[in-house]
Design a protein around this motif. Structure first.
Motif, PDB file in Angstrom:
ATOM      1  N   THR A  60      21.162  -7.591 -35.092  1.00  0.00           N
ATOM      2  CA  THR A  60      19.728  -7.459 -35.383  1.00  0.00           C
ATOM      3  C   THR A  60      18.893  -7.630 -34.119  1.00  0.00           C
ATOM      4  OG1 THR A  60      20.054  -8.268 -37.647  1.00  0.00           O
ATOM      5  CG2 THR A  60      17.822  -8.360 -36.756  1.00  0.00           C
ATOM      6  N   ARG A  61      19.254  -8.625 -33.300  1.00  0.00           N
ATOM      7  CA  ARG A  61      18.515  -8.844 -32.050  1.00  0.00           C
ATOM      8  C   ARG A  61      18.685  -7.669 -31.094  1.00  0.00           C
ATOM      9  NH1 ARG A  61      20.904 -14.039 -32.101  1.00  0.00           N
ATOM     10  NH2 ARG A  61      22.147 -13.430 -30.290  1.00  0.00           N
ATOM     11  N   ILE A  62      19.908  -7.155 -30.989  1.00  0.00           N
ATOM     12  CA  ILE A  62      20.152  -6.024 -30.076  1.00  0.00           C
ATOM     13  C   ILE A  62      19.394  -4.791 -30.540  1.00  0.00           C
ATOM     14  CG2 ILE A  62      21.914  -4.434 -29.222  1.00  0.00           C
ATOM     15  CD1 ILE A  62      23.880  -6.776 -29.268  1.00  0.00           C
ATOM     16  N   ASN A  63      19.431  -4.521 -31.849  1.00  0.00           N
ATOM     17  CA  ASN A  63      18.708  -3.363 -32.376  1.00  0.00           C
ATOM     18  C   ASN A  63      17.212  -3.490 -32.118  1.00  0.00           C
ATOM     19  OD1 ASN A  63      20.808  -1.785 -33.302  1.00  0.00           O
ATOM     20  ND2 ASN A  63      20.757  -2.604 -35.384  1.00  0.00           N
ATOM     21  N   ALA A  64      16.676  -4.709 -32.296  1.00  0.00           N
ATOM     22  CA  ALA A  64      15.242  -4.920 -32.060  1.00  0.00           C
ATOM     23  C   ALA A  64      14.891  -4.683 -30.596  1.00  0.00           C
ATOM     24  CB  ALA A  64      14.840  -6.328 -32.488  1.00  0.00           C
ATOM     25  N   THR A  65      15.754  -5.133 -29.701  1.00  0.00           N
ATOM     26  CA  THR A  65      15.504  -4.937 -28.270  1.00  0.00           C
ATOM     27  C   THR A  65      15.591  -3.474 -27.888  1.00  0.00           C
ATOM     28  OG1 THR A  65      16.401  -7.139 -27.783  1.00  0.00           O
ATOM     29  CG2 THR A  65      16.254  -5.585 -25.952  1.00  0.00           C
ATOM     30  N   LEU A  66      16.632  -2.807 -28.361  1.00  0.00           N
ATOM     31  CA  LEU A  66      16.799  -1.393 -28.030  1.00  0.00           C
ATOM     32  C   LEU A  66      15.700  -0.542 -28.651  1.00  0.00           C
ATOM     33  CD1 LEU A  66      20.676  -1.025 -28.465  1.00  0.00           C
ATOM     34  CD2 LEU A  66      19.394  -1.207 -26.330  1.00  0.00           C
ATOM     35  N   LEU A  77      30.789 -13.373 -39.527  1.00  0.00           N
ATOM     36  CA  LEU A  77      29.962 -12.250 -39.958  1.00  0.00           C
ATOM     37  C   LEU A  77      28.486 -12.576 -39.805  1.00  0.00           C
ATOM     38  CD1 LEU A  77      29.641  -9.474 -41.274  1.00  0.00           C
ATOM     39  CD2 LEU A  77      29.788 -10.593 -43.506  1.00  0.00           C
ATOM     40  N   ALA A  78      28.081 -13.784 -40.179  1.00  0.00           N
ATOM     41  CA  ALA A  78      26.670 -14.168 -40.079  1.00  0.00           C
ATOM     42  C   ALA A  78      26.192 -14.102 -38.636  1.00  0.00           C
ATOM     43  CB  ALA A  78      26.475 -15.576 -40.643  1.00  0.00           C
ATOM     44  N   VAL A  79      26.994 -14.614 -37.721  1.00  0.00           N
ATOM     45  CA  VAL A  79      26.622 -14.608 -36.304  1.00  0.00           C
ATOM     46  C   VAL A  79      26.569 -13.185 -35.766  1.00  0.00           C
ATOM     47  CG1 VAL A  79      27.357 -15.314 -33.998  1.00  0.00           C
ATOM     48  CG2 VAL A  79      27.503 -16.927 -35.895  1.00  0.00           C
ATOM     49  N   ASP A  80      27.544 -12.366 -36.145  1.00  0.00           N
ATOM     50  CA  ASP A  80      27.590 -10.987 -35.649  1.00  0.00           C
ATOM     51  C   ASP A  80      26.401 -10.174 -36.154  1.00  0.00           C
ATOM     52  OD1 ASP A  80      28.811  -9.155 -34.002  1.00  0.00           O
ATOM     53  OD2 ASP A  80      30.171  -8.391 -35.530  1.00  0.00           O
TER      54      ASP A  80
END
Length: 378
Positions: free
Chosen positions: A274-280, A266-269
């Motif tokens: 968070t990284r994907i949302n920030a990029t998008l 869960l922590a990794v996911d």
């Protein structure tokens, strides 16, 4: 602001899943008397899979579903989940001892440390699985997914029951399979390795869905979620390194292994999302479409315990039956450093109610965030 489909993701953790029921009780209070089901997509793993399925069975009335779930959890005792009497524990000890000492002669390996036949009986008694399909047909529920890990294939399967437009999926070590959810799926998803027996479904034996679960949130996305509420069963960041002079007990090692199974994925996911949302978020919808990027930002709310659940378990260890206390004392689970293992097995009212109260308090402390997620803003 568009609402989209909200998903509820409930993670695993044995008795720790009582925390989720406290969170749901607070959500029920925050929603007030509003009708309907705020989570048309329900995903669960391990004990969270049982909770998710219970919500799906009663999804025509979310308030009633939470009340029923809370009523059952508040009255839990270990003998409703697994046999903890002296006779059953002695028989298990003899089987394991014979297998370790005379395996060449016995020729039959023991299946598990504990017999969870009482859990099967409880599930069959309180859940009407046929109600899931009726709720989907009536529009109260869009999809239910329960995850389990295949011991032969090494794949993590999300067994899902959903509206006709939902399609199966396959990713690296992750598969979504349409299936009518039943008691075997719930026993499989909650089959903690070594502790509870694996369950045979179709042509493979399955164990706890938290094992090899690389992306716990992904089933909700595949099922069409636009916003996701994740309720965990432990803190993702514990205290830092501490001095330890004594060799770790079997209970401490087992607790560490279980925490890595239930928490690390869960922590990794969440970090990846968070990284994907920030990029998008750096691009507009038009720019993403022009570049052929099919991904979309997902609104996510995560509720995790504000206190260490193993510490709470340590304060309630005396609630266990005497025979089970004796066995657990032998492996070090009754000591402070072994209380993590204890927290997964302590299905007793004192511990359960403490976790439910903590879940309720943690959620009410974030009442505004929850109201915003549920689109209850004025």
């Amino acid at each position: 602001m568009t609402e989209g489909k909200a998903a509820l993701v409930l993670t695993g953790g044995g008795a720790r899943a009582a925390y989720q029921v406290g969170v749901l009780s607070a959500i029920r209070e925050i929603r007030g008397r509003r009708p309907g089901n705020p989570f048309p997509i329900l995903c669960g793993t391990s004990a969270g899979g049982i909770n998710a399925t219970a919500l799906a069975v009663f999804s025509d009335d979310f308030s009633l579903a939470v009340r029923k779930l809370a009523w059952i959890w508040r009255r839990f005792h270990v003998d409703q989940v697994y046999r903890a009497d002296a006779g059953a524990l002695l028989a298990t000890g003899l089987r394991w001892g014979a297998a370790l000492g005379f395996g060449w002669l016995v020729r039959q390996t023991p299946r598990s440390l504990l017999d969870n036949t009482p859990l099967r009986q409880l599930i069959e008694r309180v859940l009407d699985f046929s109600a899931i399909e009726r709720s989907i047909a009536a529009g109260h529920l869009h999809a239910l997914a329960v995850c389990a890990s295949g011991y032969s294939s090494g794949e993590n399967l999300a067994f899902f029951q959903a509206a006709p437009e939902v399609r199966p999926w396959r990713r690296a070590q992750r598969v979504g399979m349409r299936e009518a959810i039943g008691v075997d799926h719930l026993l499989a998803t909650s089959a903690i390795p070594f502790v509870f027996p694996a369950v045979h479904i179709h042509r493979e034996y399955f164990g706890d869905g938290s094992m090899r679960q690389l992306a716990p949130i992904s089933p909700a996305i595949h099922l069409g979620a636009d916003r996701i509420l994740v309720i965990g069963s432990g803190r993702l960041a514990e205290e830092g390194r501490q001095r330890a002079d004594a060799y770790p007990s079997p209970a401490q090692i087992a607790g560490h292994a279980l925490s890595s199974i239930f928490l690390d994925g869960l922590a990794v996911d969440l970090e990846r999302m968070t990284r994907i949302n920030a990029t998008l978020g750096a691009f507009t919808a038009e720019q993403r479409a022009a570049a052929g990027i099919g991904l979309r930002p997902l609104e996510t709310l995560v509720i995790l315990p504000s206190q260490r659940l193993d510490a709470i378990a340590g304060r309630h260890r005396s609630g266990l039956p005497r025979a089970l206390r004796t066995v657990l004392r032998g492996v070090g689970a009754m000591r402070r450093e072994g209380s993590t293992l204890l927290s997964y097995l302590l299905f007793e009212p004192g511990f359960i109610r403490a976790l439910m109260d903590l879940g309720y308090a943690d959620t009410m402390a974030r009442r505004d965030e929850v109201a915003h997620f549920l689109r209850l803003d004025p």
